[in-house]
Design an enzyme around this catalytic site. Structure first.
Site, PDB file in Angstrom:
ATOM      1  N   HIS A 292       2.430  -2.005  -5.041  1.00  0.00           N
ATOM      2  CA  HIS A 292       2.968  -1.566  -3.753  1.00  0.00           C
ATOM      3  C   HIS A 292       2.446  -2.451  -2.612  1.00  0.00           C
ATOM      4  CE1 HIS A 292       3.828   1.767  -0.697  1.00  0.00           C
ATOM      5  NE2 HIS A 292       2.916   1.053  -0.063  1.00  0.00           N
ATOM      6  N   GLU A 293       1.127  -2.668  -2.593  1.00  0.00           N
ATOM      7  CA  GLU A 293       0.532  -3.465  -1.522  1.00  0.00           C
ATOM      8  C   GLU A 293       0.966  -4.924  -1.612  1.00  0.00           C
ATOM      9  OE1 GLU A 293      -0.913  -2.213   1.008  1.00  0.00           O
ATOM     10  OE2 GLU A 293      -0.939  -0.176   0.201  1.00  0.00           O
ATOM     11  N   HIS A 296       4.264  -5.342   0.131  1.00  0.00           N
ATOM     12  CA  HIS A 296       4.153  -5.427   1.589  1.00  0.00           C
ATOM     13  C   HIS A 296       3.937  -6.886   2.011  1.00  0.00           C
ATOM     14  CE1 HIS A 296       4.470  -1.310   2.677  1.00  0.00           C
ATOM     15  NE2 HIS A 296       3.312  -0.912   2.182  1.00  0.00           N
ATOM     16  N   HIS A 397       8.049   1.960   5.066  1.00  0.00           N
ATOM     17  CA  HIS A 397       8.242   2.620   3.773  1.00  0.00           C
ATOM     18  C   HIS A 397       9.577   3.349   3.779  1.00  0.00           C
ATOM     19  CE1 HIS A 397       3.795   2.376   4.237  1.00  0.00           C
ATOM     20  NE2 HIS A 397       3.843   2.069   2.952  1.00  0.00           N
TER      21      HIS A 397
END
Length: 717
Positions: A292-293, A296, A397
């Site tokens: 997930h990170e 980003h 998100h």
């Protein structure tokens, strides 16, 4: 509330908290008349008015014990969720790097699997041995491998040499020279918490305060750079101030972009040592968090939306004289155009009527195509972004109410997956071509239509209830004693409705009920889902059992570590890679021997192994197979284990729901539902108990003393 199996049968009651978990209540019993317990335990007579009187006193005490522990029961079932607080870099914190000319790069095909190189800061080597091995051998390699396979880019032909940071971020650009020049001097170049090593940096180019006398300061030779890479990730493991916020496990962002097409080429990720768990059942959460990170940093960030390009490589947001989108002072980022994100107003039904709700929607072409297909709503303009949370959660998100377990929502709650919609966003950056085969099966909200995608959950639930339809994926069961569990929609976990009472009255726009079963009307406004980012809409969610705030086990079926101890496994569950969640009927499971009957204080569903064979679903309990012949069939279970007779039931789901995919791979299919053949019998154990011996005088004296003590205790309550 706990009950004993027969009105006049109870003569003793005990409660244990089993390592701080849900109290288990048991009744020891004798029958005043001979007979057979419904579960198949043969009983022999034992009489005595004394025992009847004793049973009444102790039964009352048992009831008070249960009542006094009811709040404790609730506290030990915990819905976990970890919120992402992505801090996007400010415009002055991002350097642009000249690698290749614009006209050369945009003509190159997007056919290179993304090559990610990792660079460890010294802090990574200070992790515990278990943590380092987990991060180095499993988490980071798997995360890098996933995005390398999922995303293709225009190949970076040259070595990546990063730009140096300028004093006070003051930069000059010379006509005809694509490289940046610092005003007066360069300074230490950081990427997140990590100082970029000299060998990764270009030379230091400087001009005087008037932009004149430009030259190379220091070494005339650049660092050797990073070869055979399209992105470099700097990894640190520091317990920073940001790690203290909530339950932060990791955070990441980009720090440099290439100047031709604006694609991020360098970023950082910090892993919070205090939150790195080495428990097997928490590995998936950790891995998903790191993936997930990483995303980003690769493109899904409020600081990168303004740099998105179309399929031809042209900017979707107009550029100023400096070649960059204009600055949004409030958000401290570059402002995107409405070709990327558009503001829309929705008519929003709440408890007291209607309100207006403003939302931000990603309207890029591939995202719009995928979101319309997923929800089955042709009028959707795009995918809604999160509108709650602090900086780093909102706008960066997907909206939690609509995307629940999609991994790119702002908080992890259960079974995170990466959907085709997230892959579509990465394609719409103009930098990547996703491998859609790497996308996971996203079931939340699928084909539920425009009402689900565009209306409040209150309106959705009301409309469905009026039609006599299920309100799933939402729910309206308050967590209370005894707890009645369900299964998640994909049957991966035992779950509970996360509808809870909040300490304060919820804001009017988040009051999603006009009435709730078992709740006073005056208190309804305090009730909502436990996940604020989902607009307090309650839904079925997996959970953990905790003792003294330490996770004992979870409710996800695939992990063997989640198996309950055999002395508390009333429903004979079996967690493991080949297990799924199956429903019980509306009665508690019991376990009994010739002295006691015990009931588990939650029921409703459990994890069991299963197999698909000969067109039927077969649920496995212990070493016995229970064949499902039709949907909603209730199979009675009565099995001996560890000297106890366990009784309960299993409810069969539709065969296609569990076995459909497996059968289709073998070119088979589920057989039609039929009543079990008359000669077919399920395995069914029973228990025979011998006539009990009468109590001795010492035992009678002991019991009388106990009753007197209990009576005194009851008077003092």
């Amino acid at each position: 509330m706990h009950r004993c199996p027969h009105k006049s049968a109870a003569i003793g009651c005990s409660g244990t908290e089993g390592s701080g978990l849900i109290p288990i209540f048991s009744c020891s019993w004798r029958m005043t008349e001979g007979g057979t317990h419904p579960a198949g335990v043969k009983l022999y007579p034992f009489s005595g008015s004394f025992w009847f009187c004793a049973s009444i006193v102790i039964w009352i005490y048992c009831a008070s014990f249960v009542k006094s522990h009811s709040s404790e029961i609730q506290e030990n079932f915990v819905h976990d969720h970890t919120q992402c607080n992505h801090r996007h870099p400010r415009p002055d914190e991002v350097q642009h790097v000249h690698l290749e000319e614009h006209h050369v790069l945009r003509k190159r095909s997007i056919d290179q699997n993304l090559r990610i190189k990792l660079y460890y800061d010294d802090s990574v080597y200070k992790l515990t041995t278990k943590q380092f091995n987990l991060i180095n051998d499993t988490v980071l390699p798997e995360a890098v491998n996933y995005w390398s396979k999922a995303l293709r880019v225009r190949k970076t032909e040259k070595r990546i040499r990063l730009s140096r940071k300028c004093e006070q971020n003051q930069v000059f650009f010379k006509s005809g020279d694509p490289h940046p020049y610092c005003k007066n001097d360069c300074e230490h170049t950081m990427c997140g918490e990590v100082e970029v090593p000299e060998k990764h940096l270009d030379v230091c180019r400087v001009c005087n305060a008037f932009g004149q006398n430009c030259l190379i300061k220091g070494s005339k030779e650049p660092g050797r750079g990073i070869e055979d890479a399209d992105f470099v990730f700097y990894i640190s493991a520091m317990q920073t101030e940001r790690c203290q916020k909530g339950m932060t496990v990791a955070y990441a962002a980009h720090c440099q972009q290439e100047s031709a097409l604006d694609r991020p080429i360098a970023g950082h990720a910090n892993l919070c040592p205090g939150s790195i768990s080495t428990k097997r059942q928490e590995l998936d959460i950790l891995l998903s968090t790191v993936k997930h990170e990483m995303l980003h940093a690769l493109g899904f960030s409020v600081s990168l939306f303004a740099f998105y390009r179309d399929s031809a490589g042209d900017p979707l947001t107009p550029r100023g004289d400096n070649g960059k989108p204009k600055l949004n002072e409030e958000l401290q980022t570059r402002q995107w155009s409405d070709q990327v994100i558009r503001k829309e107003t929705r008519k929003w039904k709440v408890r007291d009527g209607y309100a207006s709700k403003e939302v931000q929607v990603v309207v890029t072409p591939k995202v719009r195509e995928e979101v319309r297909k997923h929800y089955g709503c042709a009028s959707l303009s795009g995918a809604e972004l999160e509108d709650q949370g602090e900086e780093g959660t909102a706008l960066t998100h997907w909206e939690k109410r609509l995307f629940e377990n999609e991994a790119m929502t702002g908080t992890h709650t259960q079974n995170p997956i990466y959907s085709r919609i997230t892959m579509a966003l990465m394609e719409d950056t103009g930098w990547y071509l996703p491998n859609y085969d790497m996308a996971d099966d996203f079931k939340w909200g699928r084909k539920l239509g425009c009402d689900f995608a565009l209306r409040s959950c209150l309106e959705w639930m009301e409309t469905r209830q009026k039609k006599g339809q299920s309100i799933h994926p939402f729910c309206n069961k308050v967590k209370r004693d005894p707890l009645e569990t369900e299964c998640t929609d994909d049957r991966s976990s035992v779950a509970l409705c996360n509808l809870v009472q909040h300490d304060n009255l919820l804001p009017a726009k988040f009051q999603n009920f006009k009435s709730i079963p078992h709740v006073y009307e005056s208190e309804v406004g305090f009730y909502g889902g436990s996940v604020a980012l989902a607009d307090y809409c309650p839904y079925i969610q997996e959970f953990t059992w905790r003792s003294n705030n330490v996770v004992v086990r979870g409710s996800h079926c695939m992990y063997e570590e989640n198996n309950p101890n055999h002395d508390r496994n009333f429903a004979l569950e079996n967690y493991g890679p080949k297990s799924k969640c199956f429903d019980h009927n509306d009665k508690m499971w019991e376990e009994m021997n010739c002295e006691q009957v015990r009931q588990w204080q939650h029921w409703g569903s459990g994890c069991y192994k299963y197999h698909c064979e000969k067109g039927r679903l077969h649920i496995e309990v212990m070493n016995y197979s229970f064949t499902c012949f039709y949907p909603s069939q209730q199979i009675q279970v009565s099995l001996l284990a560890h000297s106890w007779l366990h009784t309960g039931s299993l409810v069969c789901p539709p065969c296609e729901e569990v076995c459909g995919d497996e059968f289709s791979k073998k070119d088979e299919k589920c057989r039609p539902g039929v009543v079990p053949p008359k000669m077919y019998q399920y395995h069914y154990d029973s228990m025979t108990c011998g006539a009990p011996k009468g109590p001795t005088r010492v035992e009678n004296l002991y019991l009388v003393t106990s009753i007197l003590v209990l009576a005194i205790m009851l008077q003092n309550l």
